[in-house]
Design an enzyme around this catalytic site. Structure first.
Site, PDB file in Angstrom:
ATOM      1  N   ASP A 107       2.413  -5.353  14.463  1.00 37.93           N
ATOM      2  CA  ASP A 107       3.210  -4.506  13.560  1.00 37.93           C
ATOM      3  C   ASP A 107       4.426  -3.886  14.261  1.00 37.93           C
ATOM      4  O   ASP A 107       5.392  -3.488  13.601  1.00 37.93           O
ATOM      5  CB  ASP A 107       2.344  -3.366  13.016  1.00 37.93           C
ATOM      6  CG  ASP A 107       1.497  -3.785  11.824  1.00 37.93           C
ATOM      7  OD1 ASP A 107       1.780  -4.827  11.217  1.00 37.93           O
ATOM      8  OD2 ASP A 107       0.557  -3.042  11.493  1.00 37.93           O
TER       9      ASP A 107
ATOM     10  N   HIS B 216       5.952  -8.895  10.909  1.00 35.17           N
ATOM     11  CA  HIS B 216       6.682  -8.713   9.645  1.00 35.17           C
ATOM     12  C   HIS B 216       8.182  -8.814   9.925  1.00 35.17           C
ATOM     13  O   HIS B 216       8.687  -8.184  10.856  1.00 35.17           O
ATOM     14  CB  HIS B 216       6.425  -7.327   9.049  1.00 35.17           C
ATOM     15  CG  HIS B 216       4.995  -7.064   8.687  1.00 35.17           C
ATOM     16  ND1 HIS B 216       4.359  -7.697   7.640  1.00 35.17           N
ATOM     17  CD2 HIS B 216       4.082  -6.213   9.221  1.00 35.17           C
ATOM     18  CE1 HIS B 216       3.117  -7.239   7.548  1.00 35.17           C
ATOM     19  NE2 HIS B 216       2.920  -6.352   8.495  1.00 35.17           N
TER      20      HIS B 216
ATOM     21  N   HIS C  65      -4.404  -7.761  15.549  1.00 44.30           N
ATOM     22  CA  HIS C  65      -4.548  -6.571  14.699  1.00 44.30           C
ATOM     23  C   HIS C  65      -5.464  -6.933  13.529  1.00 44.30           C
ATOM     24  O   HIS C  65      -5.309  -7.992  12.922  1.00 44.30           O
ATOM     25  CB  HIS C  65      -3.144  -6.183  14.219  1.00 44.30           C
ATOM     26  CG  HIS C  65      -3.051  -5.027  13.293  1.00 44.30           C
ATOM     27  ND1 HIS C  65      -3.994  -4.041  13.228  1.00 44.30           N
ATOM     28  CD2 HIS C  65      -2.100  -4.681  12.385  1.00 44.30           C
ATOM     29  CE1 HIS C  65      -3.628  -3.138  12.322  1.00 44.30           C
ATOM     30  NE2 HIS C  65      -2.486  -3.515  11.784  1.00 44.30           N
TER      31      HIS C  65
ATOM     32  N   ASP D  17      -3.547  -7.776   6.197  1.00 40.59           N
ATOM     33  CA  ASP D  17      -2.324  -8.588   6.036  1.00 40.59           C
ATOM     34  C   ASP D  17      -2.192  -9.591   7.183  1.00 40.59           C
ATOM     35  O   ASP D  17      -1.413 -10.547   7.077  1.00 40.59           O
ATOM     36  CB  ASP D  17      -1.059  -7.723   5.898  1.00 40.59           C
ATOM     37  CG  ASP D  17      -0.935  -6.627   6.921  1.00 40.59           C
ATOM     38  OD1 ASP D  17      -1.969  -6.131   7.410  1.00 40.59           O
ATOM     39  OD2 ASP D  17       0.205  -6.228   7.233  1.00 40.59           O
TER      40      ASP D  17
ATOM     41  N   GLU E 255      -5.898  -5.423  10.517  1.00 37.19           N
ATOM     42  CA  GLU E 255      -5.544  -5.113   9.117  1.00 37.19           C
ATOM     43  C   GLU E 255      -5.425  -6.420   8.309  1.00 37.19           C
ATOM     44  O   GLU E 255      -4.935  -7.437   8.819  1.00 37.19           O
ATOM     45  CB  GLU E 255      -4.239  -4.288   9.050  1.00 37.19           C
ATOM     46  CG  GLU E 255      -4.083  -3.656   7.681  1.00 37.19           C
ATOM     47  CD  GLU E 255      -3.025  -2.547   7.598  1.00 37.19           C
ATOM     48  OE1 GLU E 255      -2.295  -2.309   8.575  1.00 37.19           O
ATOM     49  OE2 GLU E 255      -2.940  -1.926   6.518  1.00 37.19           O
TER      50      GLU E 255
ATOM     51  N   HIS F 239      -0.702  -0.736  14.895  1.00 33.66           N
ATOM     52  CA  HIS F 239      -0.720   0.407  14.031  1.00 33.66           C
ATOM     53  C   HIS F 239      -2.134   0.913  13.733  1.00 33.66           C
ATOM     54  O   HIS F 239      -2.310   1.925  13.066  1.00 33.66           O
ATOM     55  CB  HIS F 239       0.057  -0.048  12.776  1.00 33.66           C
ATOM     56  CG  HIS F 239      -0.315   0.400  11.452  1.00 33.66           C
ATOM     57  ND1 HIS F 239      -0.774  -0.369  10.433  1.00 33.66           N
ATOM     58  CD2 HIS F 239      -0.263   1.656  10.959  1.00 33.66           C
ATOM     59  CE1 HIS F 239      -0.972   0.327   9.364  1.00 33.66           C
ATOM     60  NE2 HIS F 239      -0.684   1.554   9.629  1.00 33.66           N
TER      61      HIS F 239
ATOM     62  N   HIS G  69       0.798  -1.227   0.000  1.00 33.65           N
ATOM     63  CA  HIS G  69       0.000   0.000   0.000  1.00 33.65           C
ATOM     64  C   HIS G  69       0.836   1.285   0.000  1.00 33.65           C
ATOM     65  O   HIS G  69       0.752   2.139   0.863  1.00 33.65           O
ATOM     66  CB  HIS G  69      -1.124   0.003   1.048  1.00 33.65           C
ATOM     67  CG  HIS G  69      -0.744  -0.143   2.501  1.00 33.65           C
ATOM     68  ND1 HIS G  69       0.247   0.570   3.103  1.00 33.65           N
ATOM     69  CD2 HIS G  69      -1.290  -0.904   3.477  1.00 33.65           C
ATOM     70  CE1 HIS G  69       0.309   0.258   4.379  1.00 33.65           C
ATOM     71  NE2 HIS G  69      -0.597  -0.638   4.632  1.00 33.65           N
TER      72      HIS G  69
ATOM     73  N   TYR H 142      10.701   1.036   8.079  1.00 32.40           N
ATOM     74  CA  TYR H 142       9.350   0.646   8.505  1.00 32.40           C
ATOM     75  C   TYR H 142       8.800   1.672   9.498  1.00 32.40           C
ATOM     76  O   TYR H 142       7.657   2.123   9.393  1.00 32.40           O
ATOM     77  CB  TYR H 142       9.463  -0.742   9.145  1.00 32.40           C
ATOM     78  CG  TYR H 142       8.173  -1.398   9.539  1.00 32.40           C
ATOM     79  CD1 TYR H 142       7.568  -2.327   8.707  1.00 32.40           C
ATOM     80  CD2 TYR H 142       7.576  -1.125  10.762  1.00 32.40           C
ATOM     81  CE1 TYR H 142       6.387  -2.963   9.075  1.00 32.40           C
ATOM     82  CE2 TYR H 142       6.405  -1.744  11.136  1.00 32.40           C
ATOM     83  CZ  TYR H 142       5.818  -2.667  10.292  1.00 32.40           C
ATOM     84  OH  TYR H 142       4.658  -3.293  10.662  1.00 32.40           O
TER      85      TYR H 142
HETATM   86 FE1  FEO Z   1      -1.009  -2.748  10.174  1.00 29.88          FE
HETATM   87 FE2  FEO Z   1       0.969  -5.366   9.096  1.00 29.88          FE
HETATM   88  O1  FEO Z   1      -0.611  -4.400   9.357  1.00 29.88           O
END
Ligand code: FEO
Length: 398
Positions: free
Chosen positions: A164, A224, A78, A82, A80, A145, A24, A191
């Site tokens: 995150d 991640h 989380h 992903d 989101e 996040h 994104h 990041y």
């Molecule tokens: Fe805020 Fe890796 O998602």
């Protein structure tokens, strides 16, 4: 990626997205990973899932450790996609009635992504989940996040599942920080500069709170990138430093050019800054991705932006970059604007207005030059750069 045992009874069952190059709007030149973790005790907990298109791989990884139907709890740190894109497939396989643990905000947000009536178990900071010999403790971490973000801490093993937080968009053959070495810090910094910068006041407070709990953190597992096992305190200390946004004695000259006149100005301004002994980088939007620029800008004191005038406005690449930068709210900057033009020359004023809106004071009035800079005008660009260099030096530690 096959599952990896990262501690006795704790597995990373996540996946590697080797080929993603745009997350994104963030350039992921080495790809990324979506980590998910399985804690196997008397009860079994799955912590987070992965992007939708990797659901099969996640389920295969889980099945290589345990039968997915034996999972007792699914934890969503989380919302989101992903980390939840494959949640519907996971819940279907694990059992739709399996308790789904999330933060209170997660309980508000997850049903807005999924229509299934799952067995949600919202938890607050400090709540615990006994797995047998081991215990998961949950910590709300709003805006790290998203508002729903939380950390899960496996108390007896000292493992922080940080979603995150402390992540890096890095895909490689390595699983741990010590296998990559010092270069992982550049990925963690990028990041932070592109994903978390906006939230630094909250992150600073959160780190204080976490440190105040005196948790024995021996390993940090973000969702991640690699796992911090060698020295988790190092990335926590880096976050504390990055939250302060203390600039270096450095300027970035970010520009685009139509017929190379603005480029000529940028190079002369850069030379003027360098002449004052200040670190400077002339960075063209033709060659630099916005997220790489943001990383360089993150620790610079001066942000110098240059744009030709196109159709009475900014060059579109500058408008894109400034929109991105404005959203991330960098602090402790000073700025200046420049650009060449043909007949109307609005771009420099527009650049100045953007910097001012971001709360970045202008070092000096903008510099604009009609058509191609002549020798004397190139010298005025150098002088413009010298003034920027002097301003950076004036408030930088010697
Ligand atoms: Fe805020 Fe890796 O998602």
């Amino acid at each position: 990626m096959a599952p990896v045992q990262i501690a006795p009874g704790v597995y990373d069952v996540g996946v590697t997205d080797w080929n993603i190059r745009d997350f994104h709007g963030y350039s992921t030149d080495l790809g990324t990973t979506y980590n998910a973790f399985l804690v196997v005790d008397e009860k079994i907990a799955l912590i987070d899932s992965v992007k939708k298109e990797f659901a099969d791989q996640l389920l295969d990884n889980i099945a290589a450790v345990v039968d997915p139907r034996k999972i007792d709890f699914v934890v969503s740190n989380h919302t989101e996609p992903d980390h939840t894109g494959s949640l519907a497939r996971v819940m279907h396989r694990v059992g739709e009635e399996t308790p789904l643990i999330c933060s209170k905000m997660g309980h508000k947000n997850l049903p807005r992504h999924f229509s299934q009536k799952w067995n949600y178990r919202p938890v607050g900071s400090g709540e615990e989940l006994k797995l047998g010999k081991r215990t998961l403790v949950f910590l709300e971490t709003r805006m790290v996040h998203w508002p729903d973000s939380m950390f899960s801490f496996l108390k007896e093993d000292g493992i922080l599942f940080s979603s995150d937080g402390f992540g890096q968009h890095y895909a490689g053959p390595e699983k741990f920080d010590d296998e990559v070495g010092e270069r992982i810090m550049a990925h963690a910094k990028k990041y932070f500069a592109n994903i978390l910068l906006l939230y630094t006041p909250l992150i600073e407070k959160l780190i204080q709170q976490v440190l105040g709990l005196k948790l024995d953190i021996r390993m940090i597992c973000p969702d991640h990138g690699v796992i911090w096992r060698k020295d988790p305190g190092k990335i926590i200390a880096a976050y504390q430093r990055w939250c302060r946004q203390e600039p270096e004695k450095k300027a970035v000259v970010i520009y685009d050019t139509m017929w190379k006149s603005t480029q000529k100005m940028a190079e002369a301004i850069h030379a003027g800054i360098l002449g004052e002994g200040v670190k400077s980088m002339p960075l063209s939007l033709r060659g630099w991705h916005r997220s790489e620029l943001m990383t360089e800008l993150f620790d610079a004191r001066a942000v110098v932006v240059g744009s030709p005038t196109l159709n009475n406005g900014l060059y579109p690449s500058l408008a894109d970059f400034l929109c991105y930068m404005k959203g991330l709210k960098p602090k402790n900057k000073i700025g200046a604007a420049f650009g060449s033009y043909g007949w109307s020359g609005e771009a420099v004023k527009l650049l100045e207005a953007e910097l001012t809106q971001m709360g970045i004071p202008l070092i000096q009035p903008g510099l604009k030059i009609q058509f191609v800079p002549e020798k004397q005008q190139v010298e005025s660009c150098r002088e413009f750069g010298r003034q920027i260099g002097l301003a950076v030096k004036a408030d930088s530690p010697a």
